[in-house]
Design an enzyme around this catalytic site. Structure first.
Site, PDB file in Angstrom:
ATOM      1  N   HIS A   1      56.304  39.351  40.873  1.00  0.00           N
ATOM      2  CA  HIS A   1      55.231  39.949  40.383  1.00  0.00           C
ATOM      3  C   HIS A   1      55.807  41.391  39.958  1.00  0.00           C
ATOM      4  O   HIS A   1      55.560  41.922  38.714  1.00  0.00           O
ATOM      5  CB  HIS A   1      53.959  40.299  41.440  1.00  0.00           C
TER       6      HIS A   1
ATOM      7  N   CYS B   1      61.388  28.973  24.695  1.00  0.00           N
ATOM      8  CA  CYS B   1      60.141  29.876  24.816  1.00  0.00           C
ATOM      9  C   CYS B   1      59.872  30.251  26.279  1.00  0.00           C
ATOM     10  O   CYS B   1      58.940  31.003  26.806  1.00  0.00           O
ATOM     11  CB  CYS B   1      58.684  29.300  24.266  1.00  0.00           C
TER      12      CYS B   1
HETATM   13  C1  PEP Z   1      57.841  27.616  30.460  1.00  0.00           C
HETATM   14  O1  PEP Z   1      57.779  26.800  31.613  1.00  0.00           O
HETATM   15  O2  PEP Z   1      59.133  27.896  30.303  1.00  0.00           O
HETATM   16  C2  PEP Z   1      56.945  27.787  29.443  1.00  0.00           C
HETATM   17  C3  PEP Z   1      57.227  28.803  28.605  1.00  0.00           C
HETATM   18  O3  PEP Z   1      55.800  27.657  29.724  1.00  0.00           O
HETATM   19  P1  PEP Z   1      54.791  28.508  31.061  1.00  0.00           P
HETATM   20  O4  PEP Z   1      55.715  29.605  31.314  1.00  0.00           O
HETATM   21  O5  PEP Z   1      53.619  28.707  30.464  1.00  0.00           O
HETATM   22  O6  PEP Z   1      54.708  27.466  32.065  1.00  0.00           O
END
Ligand code: PEP
Ligand code: MG
Length: 553
Positions: free
Chosen positions: A187, A484
């Site tokens: 966090h 991402c």
């Molecule tokens: C990930 O797993 O890297 C991702 C971008 O998805 P989330 O963080 O929403 O699970």
């Protein structure tokens, strides 16, 4: 005692300032014997008063705060007075239990229930801990623990910080953070990243730093230096101020020193976040986490209702690329209308696209809604499915997307998808590596567990090599491979990813400028050298330092 204590740097920035420690909870021994009957009513009143005072404290802070901070503090005030724990505590006092023990027991019992429920409910356990510490302090006649208000700009040190601690941090007085616990996804790290506050987490020897010591915190190196005599600390701070000024002034687009363009995209959760992201120098949206719009929805919204929600994000980025992810419900993001209730191991259970297999109509209706929202949006949106594990799942998803005129992709989060990247890329138009989950599943380490932060680090060589393997498959087939996950927001790791051949980087919009500035200072050959150096490493920290050294050459 060493002069330099080390942890994991999560937000770059060099700050020289005195430190203040988060005020600890002073525990006081509580009598073990039962209270005499005549004292029980007064004891119950003592608890009621303590609860009232703690709730009023949160409300006061909520009234002075704005936006999300006000919401967090308002929710804490409500939870403080929640009859779910106050009633059993008062009942225990009437049976003779002293107020502190009664409060501890009742709060522990409700915390256990929240933990069992998992997901967002489990996250409220930290809130209950904050309430517990404040109520216990009040009962003992002590000041409430928490973030102090220093008289000069200071670096805040703590074991860990809760949402209540960070909701209304005064950024004029708290200029950097270091915590003993927690990792890059804690966090504290998330809040520091959102606020651009230099931050180091997981500093094992943090207790060596005493209240009032003046230290130099380096958020990129992940260090706190206590003896400053041998350092030109002021010059380091001034150099960092120049770096920050360059970040603030950066207007994009992202181009390396030798003129190679890099697509920088934003991760968003709703229309408001998309509007904010659109004001930053990003080229579009690389991850729209649609499930965040439905975390409290008991009933599946209609296709038209969903389309209206998605259109808000598309509207914020006219004529720009937007990658919409279908519902990633389950485990840490339970969506009431979609998620299965009790699963023994939810992170390995029916989450993400697996829900589409359990309830096929769900994703098809979502695709209808995305297509409807996209009717007036050019270019057509890219759509990707989360938690895909087999080529068959990907092929079916691609067919369903293309039937609606949508560009089809999948996330690479399950190691199987990375290992079969070429086979996946043959059936879809693009893939996006979700390094948060890919790391969790490659390292078999819960991404929410602070004790496992050293494993859930995207610099882990196994994660880097699988990402490179995926990028190579994309290059062979001439199809886009983006990243991402949080990894893309780390300026040095972003260069490594570019050097591996990753075609787009999507991150919290606030992180984009620092990545853009870093890319502008290196050539694509530097990025390739950094990738090569990181890929040879056998530990996460070696990978990080080898890449940084290659870029500094
Ligand atoms: C990930 O797993 O890297 C991702 C971008 O998805 P989330 O963080 O929403 O699970
Ligand atoms: Mg994920």
């Amino acid at each position: 005692m060493t002069d330099v204590v080390r942890g994991t740097g999560v937000v770059a920035g060099v700050v020289k300032a005195p430190v203040v420690w988060k005020r600890p909870l002073m525990m006081h021994p509580t009598p073990l014997c039962a209270l005499p009957t005549e004292r029980r009513e007064a004891e119950a009143q003592r608890l009621t008063l303590a609860v009232q005072e703690v709730a009023e404290g949160y409300t006061r802070r909520a009234n002075q705060a704005k936006g999300e901070a006000a919401e967090v503090l308002g929710a804490l005030a409500q939870l403080t007075c929640d009859r779910g724990w106050v009633r059993p505590a008062l009942k225990a006092i009437s049976d003779g239990m002293p107020a502190p023990t009664a409060a501890l027991d009742a709060l522990e019992s409700i915390s256990a229930t929240f933990r069992r429920l998992g997901g967002v409910m489990a996250e409220r356990v930290t809130d209950l801990g904050d309430i517990r510490d404040r109520v216990i302090a009040r009962l003992a006649g002590q000041p409430e623990p928490g973030v102090p208000t220093p008289s000069v700009p200071s670096i805040l040190l703590a074991d860990d910080l809760s949402p209540a601690d960070t909701a209304d941090l005064n950024l004029d007085l708290i200029v950097a953070i270091a915590t003993r616990l927690g990792g890059p996804t804690s966090h504290t790290a998330i809040v520091a990243r959102q606020r651009g506050l230099p931050c180091v987490v997981g500093v094992t020897d943090l207790m060596d730093v005493q209240e009032g010591d003046t230290v130099l915190l380096d958020g990129a190196a992940g260090t706190l230096t206590r003896r400053l005599a041998d350092l030109d600390a002021d010059a380091l701070v001034a150099a960092d101020a120049r770096r920050r000024a360059a970040v603030d002034a950066w207007e994009g687009p992202a181009v390396t020193k030798d003129g190679v363009s890099v697509q920088l995209l934003a991760n968003v959760a709703d229309g408001v976040a998309a509007e904010e992201a659109a004001a930053r120098p990003v080229d579009g949206v690389g991850l729209y986490r649609t499930e965040f719009g439905f975390l409290t929805a008991q009933i599946e919204p209609t296709v038209e209702e969903q389309a209206a929600t998605y259109a808000e994000v598309l509207k914020a980025f006219p004529a720009k690329k937007v990658v919409v992810r279908t519902l990633d419900a389950g485990t840490d993001k339970p969506v009431p209308f979609a998620s299965l209730s009790e699963e023994p191991n939810p992170a390995l259970g029916v989450r993400g696209h697996r829900l589409a297999i359990a309830q096929p109509g769900l994703v098809l209706r979502q695709l209808d809604a995305i297509a409807l929202a996209a009717a007036n949006h050019e270019p057509r949106p890219w759509v990707m499915a989360p938690m895909i594990s087999t080529v068959d799942e990907a092929a079916q998803f691609a067919q369903d997307c293309r039937a609606r005129g949508l560009f089809a992709g999948v996330m690479v989060e399950v190691p199987a998808a990375a290992l079969l990247a070429e086979e996946f890329l043959r059936v879809v138009d693009f893939v996006s590596v979700g390094t948060n989950d890919l790391t969790q599943y490659v390292m078999a380490a819960d991404r929410l567990a602070p004790e496992l932060a050293h494993l859930t680090d995207p610099w882990q060589p196994a994660v880097l090599r699988l990402t490179k393997f995926t990028a190579d498959a994309g290059a062979r087939l001439g199809k886009p491979v983006g990243v991402c996950g949080e990894a893309a927001a780390d300026p040095i790791l972003a260069c490594v990813l570019v050097g591996m051949g990753i075609t787009s980087l999507s991150m919290a919009a606030a992180a984009a400028s620092a990545v853009g500035v870093q890319l502008s200072r290196v050539t694509s050959a530097d990025c390739e050298r950094a990738a090569e150096a990181a890929l040879k490493a056998t530990t996460a920290s070696d990978a990080r330092s080898a890449a940084a050294a290659a870029l500094a050459e």
